[in-house]
Motif scaffolding. Structure first.
Motif, PDB file in Angstrom:
ATOM      1  N   ASN A  49       0.740  -1.160  -0.202  1.00 50.09           N
ATOM      2  CA  ASN A  49       0.062  -0.175  -0.031  1.00 50.09           C
ATOM      3  C   ASN A  49       1.127   0.748  -0.161  1.00 50.09           C
ATOM      4  OD1 ASN A  49      -2.538  -1.526  -0.014  1.00 50.09           O
ATOM      5  ND2 ASN A  49      -2.213  -1.529   2.203  1.00 50.09           N
ATOM      6  N   TRP A  50       2.196   1.538   0.754  1.00 51.76           N
ATOM      7  CA  TRP A  50       3.093   1.903   0.716  1.00 51.76           C
ATOM      8  C   TRP A  50       3.297   2.369  -0.576  1.00 51.76           C
ATOM      9  CZ3 TRP A  50       4.585   6.933   1.850  1.00 51.76           C
ATOM     10  CH2 TRP A  50       6.217   7.325   1.760  1.00 51.76           C
ATOM     11  N   LEU A  51       3.685   1.414  -1.433  1.00 54.83           N
ATOM     12  CA  LEU A  51       4.070   1.724  -2.800  1.00 54.83           C
ATOM     13  C   LEU A  51       3.570   2.140  -3.522  1.00 54.83           C
ATOM     14  CD1 LEU A  51       6.150  -1.351  -3.243  1.00 54.83           C
ATOM     15  CD2 LEU A  51       6.871   0.485  -2.729  1.00 54.83           C
ATOM     16  N   ILE A 156      11.427   6.102  -7.499  1.00 57.64           N
ATOM     17  CA  ILE A 156       9.823   5.323  -6.966  1.00 57.64           C
ATOM     18  C   ILE A 156       9.751   4.367  -5.421  1.00 57.64           C
ATOM     19  CG2 ILE A 156       7.373   5.306  -7.968  1.00 57.64           C
ATOM     20  CD1 ILE A 156       7.480   6.648  -9.976  1.00 57.64           C
ATOM     21  N   ASP A 157      10.605   3.560  -6.360  1.00 54.91           N
ATOM     22  CA  ASP A 157       9.264   2.039  -4.915  1.00 54.91           C
ATOM     23  C   ASP A 157      11.567   2.158  -4.513  1.00 54.91           C
ATOM     24  OD1 ASP A 157       7.278   1.758  -6.821  1.00 54.91           O
ATOM     25  OD2 ASP A 157       7.986   0.372  -8.056  1.00 54.91           O
ATOM     26  N   GLY A 158      12.119   2.635  -4.944  1.00 61.07           N
ATOM     27  CA  GLY A 158      13.785   1.973  -4.311  1.00 61.07           C
ATOM     28  C   GLY A 158      14.457   0.821  -4.864  1.00 61.07           C
ATOM     29  N   ASP A 159      13.565   0.016  -5.676  1.00 65.66           N
ATOM     30  CA  ASP A 159      13.837  -1.716  -6.283  1.00 65.66           C
ATOM     31  C   ASP A 159      13.368  -1.187  -7.402  1.00 65.66           C
ATOM     32  OD1 ASP A 159      14.336  -3.294  -3.544  1.00 65.66           O
ATOM     33  OD2 ASP A 159      12.885  -1.602  -2.816  1.00 65.66           O
ATOM     34  N   ALA A 160      13.928  -1.771  -8.892  1.00 64.79           N
ATOM     35  CA  ALA A 160      13.790  -2.637 -10.146  1.00 64.79           C
ATOM     36  C   ALA A 160      14.031  -3.779  -9.969  1.00 64.79           C
ATOM     37  CB  ALA A 160      14.387  -1.267 -10.916  1.00 64.79           C
ATOM     38  N   ILE A 161      13.280  -4.775 -10.648  1.00 68.70           N
ATOM     39  CA  ILE A 161      13.819  -6.249 -10.691  1.00 68.70           C
ATOM     40  C   ILE A 161      13.606  -6.305 -12.588  1.00 68.70           C
ATOM     41  CG2 ILE A 161      13.033  -8.592 -10.661  1.00 68.70           C
ATOM     42  CD1 ILE A 161      13.065  -6.639  -8.077  1.00 68.70           C
ATOM     43  N   GLU A 162      14.405  -6.679 -13.045  1.00 68.70           N
ATOM     44  CA  GLU A 162      15.195  -7.001 -14.428  1.00 68.70           C
ATOM     45  C   GLU A 162      15.235  -8.414 -14.579  1.00 68.70           C
ATOM     46  OE1 GLU A 162      16.520  -2.572 -16.186  1.00 68.70           O
ATOM     47  OE2 GLU A 162      17.600  -4.783 -16.843  1.00 68.70           O
ATOM     48  N   GLN A 372      19.301  -1.869  -6.871  1.00 72.70           N
ATOM     49  CA  GLN A 372      18.166  -0.924  -5.489  1.00 72.70           C
ATOM     50  C   GLN A 372      18.663   0.684  -5.284  1.00 72.70           C
ATOM     51  OE1 GLN A 372      18.709  -3.210  -1.877  1.00 72.70           O
ATOM     52  NE2 GLN A 372      16.956  -3.683  -2.066  1.00 72.70           N
ATOM     53  N   LEU A 373      17.791   1.556  -5.080  1.00 74.69           N
ATOM     54  CA  LEU A 373      18.686   3.009  -4.822  1.00 74.69           C
ATOM     55  C   LEU A 373      19.170   3.324  -3.646  1.00 74.69           C
ATOM     56  CD1 LEU A 373      18.338   5.902  -6.731  1.00 74.69           C
ATOM     57  CD2 LEU A 373      16.472   6.221  -5.144  1.00 74.69           C
ATOM     58  N   GLY A 382      14.283  -1.955  -0.448  1.00 73.69           N
ATOM     59  CA  GLY A 382      15.229  -0.659  -0.779  1.00 73.69           C
ATOM     60  C   GLY A 382      14.143   0.562   0.063  1.00 73.69           C
ATOM     61  N   ARG A 383      14.575   1.273  -0.543  1.00 75.93           N
ATOM     62  CA  ARG A 383      14.367   2.684   0.058  1.00 75.93           C
ATOM     63  C   ARG A 383      14.440   3.868  -1.511  1.00 75.93           C
ATOM     64  NH1 ARG A 383      11.816  -0.242   2.966  1.00 75.93           N
ATOM     65  NH2 ARG A 383      11.712   0.395   4.774  1.00 75.93           N
ATOM     66  N   GLY A 384      13.114   4.390  -1.973  1.00 78.90           N
ATOM     67  CA  GLY A 384      13.240   5.948  -2.805  1.00 78.90           C
ATOM     68  C   GLY A 384      13.294   6.742  -2.672  1.00 78.90           C
ATOM     69  N   LEU A 385      12.720   7.791  -3.355  1.00 76.64           N
ATOM     70  CA  LEU A 385      13.058   9.464  -2.830  1.00 76.64           C
ATOM     71  C   LEU A 385      11.439   9.289  -2.826  1.00 76.64           C
ATOM     72  CD1 LEU A 385      14.426  10.677  -6.519  1.00 76.64           C
ATOM     73  CD2 LEU A 385      15.873  10.429  -4.051  1.00 76.64           C
ATOM     74  N   PRO A 386      10.694   8.655  -2.953  1.00 76.99           N
ATOM     75  CA  PRO A 386       9.151   9.300  -2.080  1.00 76.99           C
ATOM     76  C   PRO A 386       9.590   8.801  -0.510  1.00 76.99           C
ATOM     77  CG  PRO A 386       8.510   8.515  -3.637  1.00 76.99           C
ATOM     78  CD  PRO A 386       9.734   8.002  -3.516  1.00 76.99           C
TER      79      PRO A 386
END
Length: 450
Positions: A49-51, A156-162, A372-373, A382-386
């Motif tokens: 929900n936070w995402l 945004i999320d702090g994480d990116a999966i490829e 991860q950011l 991780g943690r993103g900018l928001p």
């Protein structure tokens, strides 16, 4: 010389370490995947929900009621509800820089042949190979678009999966042809009773006479023949948002290969499933007919019981019309009951609680990259900018909205009123366009309200 093919020529001498499929194994895999993934979804619901909230903060679509009609109702009616997109300003400045240092740098990768140190003639092949791989990544695999999406997920999320996988892409083709019809609408057929097909540029002069209508010819009817053409068969990279993934709730590392399991969830059309029906050991899916029937008409009562419902207990599945949710599970499970876990890939339709197939993984390791950011020790996420700018963003939004509500650079001082002033804070509410008059006997005494 021709070689005689016999059954014995394909026989394997050893039967050790065989993993035999069966209904008992299928049921165990189905129940395990549904149970662990559902439990993880429930446990990580607050973070998911936070995402969603983080994406809304990044978009910053909140505004005053006169623009977007999103009246918060507090602290007063038609109060200001402006959002200053601090995260969006920062993120949209970072993403082009991320792209410039990766996919926008030419070439994206450079080929170097180790044997070129010994044979200098091989150096002439390095530049052509580099150009070929650059074209493969940029034009065919579309890495520029994929990486841009990953960078956006990252901020945004702090994480990116490829995910890296093998892909086969087809292009639909259509050829215009012609058939002949008589006045009754019947087609001109051949000896086998099949309609005769002609070239679309069939001239009218060669049309035969219609035996059912004297003095008339067959009518030419244009039709289309559909087909497909292979456009690409090879590796592809796909970017996934974190909320499209399911991970163990106790995960303490961002390394996907170190987790007990990892799952992707996606919505697919019924057509997608129909084109992939077959043997799971060949990468296909089974139980497709049952899946489509249950999706359309619902799970039959014979497959609905309390034990089945507990497999997905607490999971709130979203509604997507004409789409079917599928989970793709990568993880450890003892399929041959020898006490040693095997790495498997399984497909499950969670809303219908159906197993669509499983197989031993064909990969040396799970085909994922996790970026991860801001890494957090002991956590999968991780943690993103928001997340990092949440306090700053709240302060800015509070100050802006308070100033808008009070319409004064000095804001409003506290209201002081005497007991017999006639001012009632429960009745005399501040709001846009509020009126407290007219003044009369027993009304508010202006001199006693300061």
């Amino acid at each position: 010389m021709a070689v005689d093919l016999t059954l014995d020529s394909f026989s394997m001498r050893s039967t050790a370490n065989l993993v035999l499929p069966g209904e008992e194994v299928d049921e165990a895999v189905r129940r395990y995947v549904l149970a662990v993934c559902s439990k993880a979804l429930v446990a990580t619901a607050n973070y998911r929900n936070w995402l969603i909230e983080a994406t809304k903060r990044y978009e910053a679509i909140r505004s005053t009621r006169s623009l977007d009609h999103d009246d918060p109702g507090t602290p007063l009616r038609r109060a200001s509800n402006v959002g200053i997109p601090v995260e969006g300003f920062s993120g949209e400045a970072l993403i082009p820089r991320f792209n410039a240092s990766t996919v926008d740098a030419e070439p994206v990768m450079r080929v170097q042949l180790p044997q070129a140190r010994l044979d200098r003639r091989l150096l002439d092949f390095e530049e052509p190979l580099t150009n070929w791989y650059h074209d493969l990544l940029m034009r065919v695999m579309r890495i520029r678009r994929v990486r841009d999406q990953s960078h956006r997920n990252l901020v945004i999320d702090g994480d990116a999966i490829e995910e890296v996988s093998l892909s086969t892409r087809y292009q639909q083709t259509a050829h215009t042809l012609a058939a002949l019809q008589d006045v009754s609408g019947n087609f001109l057929t051949d000896e086998q009773g099949q309609p005769r097909i002609f070239s679309a540029n069939l001239p009218d002069e060669v049309l035969p006479d219609d035996p059912l209508a004297q003095g008339k010819k067959y009518r030419k009817l244009l039709i289309e023949r559909k087909g497909t053409r292979l456009t690409y068969d090879g590796p592809q990279i796909q970017s996934w948002q974190l909320r499209e993934c399911i991970w163990p709730e106790e995960a303490a590392t961002p390394e996907i290969n170190d987790l007990d399991w990892f799952t992707l969830q996606a919505w697919k059309s019924p057509s997608w499933f129909k084109t992939r029906e077959g043997d799971p050991l060949q990468g296909k899916l089974k139980n497709i007919e049952k899946l489509l029937m249950w999706h359309k008409h619902g799970i039959p009562p014979s497959s609905q019981n309390d034990l089945e419902r507990t497999l997905t207990l607490g999971v709130q599945f979203p509604k997507h019309e004409h789409k079917i949710l599928v989970w793709r599970f990568f993880g450890l499970f003892d399929v041959d009951r020898d006490g040693i876990d095997e790495e498997i890939v399984a497909h499950v339709a969670p809303m219908e609680r159906l197993l669509l197939g499983w197989r031993l993984t064909p990969f040396a390791q799970r085909p994922f990259f996790h970026f991860q950011l801001f890494k957090m020790p002991g956590r999968f996420t991780g943690r993103g900018l928001p997340h990092l700018s949440r306090g700053i963003r709240d302060i800015i939004d509070f100050q802006v909205n308070q100033a808008n509500n009070r319409t004064s650079i000095y804001l409003n001082p506290p209201i002081l009123y005497e007991v017999d002033s006639g001012f009632d804070p429960d009745v005399n509410q501040y709001a846009t366009g509020a009126k407290w008059g007219p003044l009369s006997s027993g009304a508010i005494a202006a001199g006693k309200v300061r």
